[in-house]
Each structure stands twice: as C-alpha cells, then as structure tokens.
Design a protein around this motif. Sequence first.
Motif, PDB file in Angstrom:
ATOM      1  N   ARG A  16      72.788  41.929  36.658  1.00 62.96           N
ATOM      2  CA  ARG A  16      72.435  42.206  34.920  1.00 62.96           C
ATOM      3  C   ARG A  16      72.295  43.372  34.054  1.00 62.96           C
ATOM      4  O   ARG A  16      71.183  42.784  33.080  1.00 62.96           O
ATOM      5  N   SER A  17      72.512  44.254  35.049  1.00 64.43           N
ATOM      6  CA  SER A  17      71.185  45.562  34.406  1.00 64.43           C
ATOM      7  C   SER A  17      72.215  46.860  33.833  1.00 64.43           C
ATOM      8  O   SER A  17      72.188  47.645  34.670  1.00 64.43           O
ATOM      9  N   VAL A 144      66.703  39.647  32.627  1.00 57.05           N
ATOM     10  CA  VAL A 144      67.579  39.734  33.714  1.00 57.05           C
ATOM     11  C   VAL A 144      67.684  37.885  33.778  1.00 57.05           C
ATOM     12  O   VAL A 144      69.171  37.696  34.213  1.00 57.05           O
TER      13      VAL A 144
END
Length: 303
Positions: A16-17, A144
């Motif tokens: 999730r970056s 995250v």
Amino acid sequence: MSSEEPKCVFLWAVPRSLATVMAKCMSSVAGVQVWNGPYQHVFLKEKLRALATSEDEEDKFIAESTNAAAKPLAQRISEIPVGKNIDTKFFEYPWLKTQLETKDQDKSLIFVKDIAHLLDGKYDFLPTERKFRHTFLIRNPNNVYKSLSKILFDITPEEYRGNFDLLKNPLYEADRIYQGSRDLWKHVKENLDSDPVVIDADELAANPEKLLPKYFEAIGVPWKDDYLTWAASDDVTMEWKAPYQALATAKVISTHEVALGSTHFVPREPVLPLRDDMSGGVIKCIDEAMPIYEEMYQQRIKP
C-alpha cells in the motif's frame, strides 16, 4: 535492438505504498520491461500449497476463505487479456532467478517491482549474473496498516468477516512487513548494492516533480518531464511480465483499481488514522515498525 546491457532495477516496497503507480510511471520509459510482483507471487504460491495440507484450524480457515473468495471470480478472471503476462505455474524461485539473469536483447531497462518482506529471506534466488540497482519504497506504518487492513477486509467474503484478523493471515505476514524490509535493505547494503536508494511514498505523491528526477538520476536512467503523467488505461499492464492469474484477479476485485487507473501521482492529506479504529495487535505492529521506518527514512532521497 539495444546492444548494451540494460539498466536493471529492483523496487522493493512495503504494501500500500504506491508501488503499482510507480510501475505505471516507469512503463513510460522507452525500452522498459516491467516485472510485477514475481517474488511475491512465488511466496503466495508456497503458502497456499502449505495451507492446503495443514491440519491447523486457523490455516484451514484461511484456505477456506481464500477459496471462497476466488471461486466465483474464475470466469471473470479468464476473460482478462493475457498479453505478455505469464501463467502462474511457471513462477518458482529457480525459474525466476534464471529469467532475471537472462538478457532481454531489445530492452534498455529492466524494472522489477515487488514487496520486500515477501522475498522472505530467499536471498540465494536473487539474480547475481547481472548487476541490479536496488531501491526501496517506504511509507509511514500507520498508513500502511490502515490501508492494508481495509483492502483485505473488503475482499474477504462476508460470511468470513466476523473472524477477520490481519495478523493471523499467513499469506501476508503483516507483522513482518518492516522487519523483513529492513533485513533485505541490510542484506543489499552488505552484499549487493552499498548505497541502495530509499524514497518515501507520501513524499513522492506530494513532490513527484522533485523526487522522480532524483530517483531517475540515482538509477542511471535519463529523465524526461513527460514521465510525470501517463495514460489512464491499464493496457500497459499487458506489456508487463507478471503472474497472469494474480494480476487478472487484482483487476477483477479492484484491489489496485486506483493505481491501475492513475495518470499521475496524487498528493495525500498527511492525516494519520485514529488508533481507536485499530486492533491492539495492529497497534503493536505499528509501534514496533516505527523505529525501522524512521531508520530507513533518514536514508531517503529528500524532495
């Protein structure tokens, strides 16, 4: 056809970056071959094989819920075009190492995007016959874990959501995200690339016009301002070397819908999620991850 050895780059990310957005961005480079999550997929294959034969009740629950989520999607997945995507049956560690060491005659850049902690210490299967530049994409663990919890809960079949626990899912090993990333970072520094590149995802989203040129310089690829934007279509993924069934599933269940439909990096509000919305286990993971994140953050390319 290029007669020179292509530039070879790993982007090791935390989940999730914006790593998939980065892969779309890099797809704009002429002569690039993007690999999407190859080591991640081998890890998941091995875990699913182990779950299928496990007698542990929690493992059985994960296997059942995973199969329940996948079964109704089979027809829709089969309708996704294959392009250069590769059947998942080929993805094993020795095969992958050989593939990444094999010269692509017509490519000037090999860009491999993957999830750092899911390499799972399999350092012997990293390519060694050609030189790779290793880069790391990090993000504040508060963001995250909040994002990862939401996306995995959303794709869990409704009848299994009552027992959802991010930290008990062996397919993601969420408690190892930052330690696994740091272990790989240290291994790279000591054995493969003494000065690996680190960038922060939220800073990248807020300052792409400053950070992307610096990133390109660090990996030895000429910069063009055109790389700041790209087409909204996900057709470019047909050119990626990716595990077909995995990428097709992501498209069907929309886990990467925003990233695959992106046209540029979008700044995010720097608001951290409230801890009241998180379980005690997730909060513990965040607290253990913060020193690692801060250590790597100190080494990042600054805007």
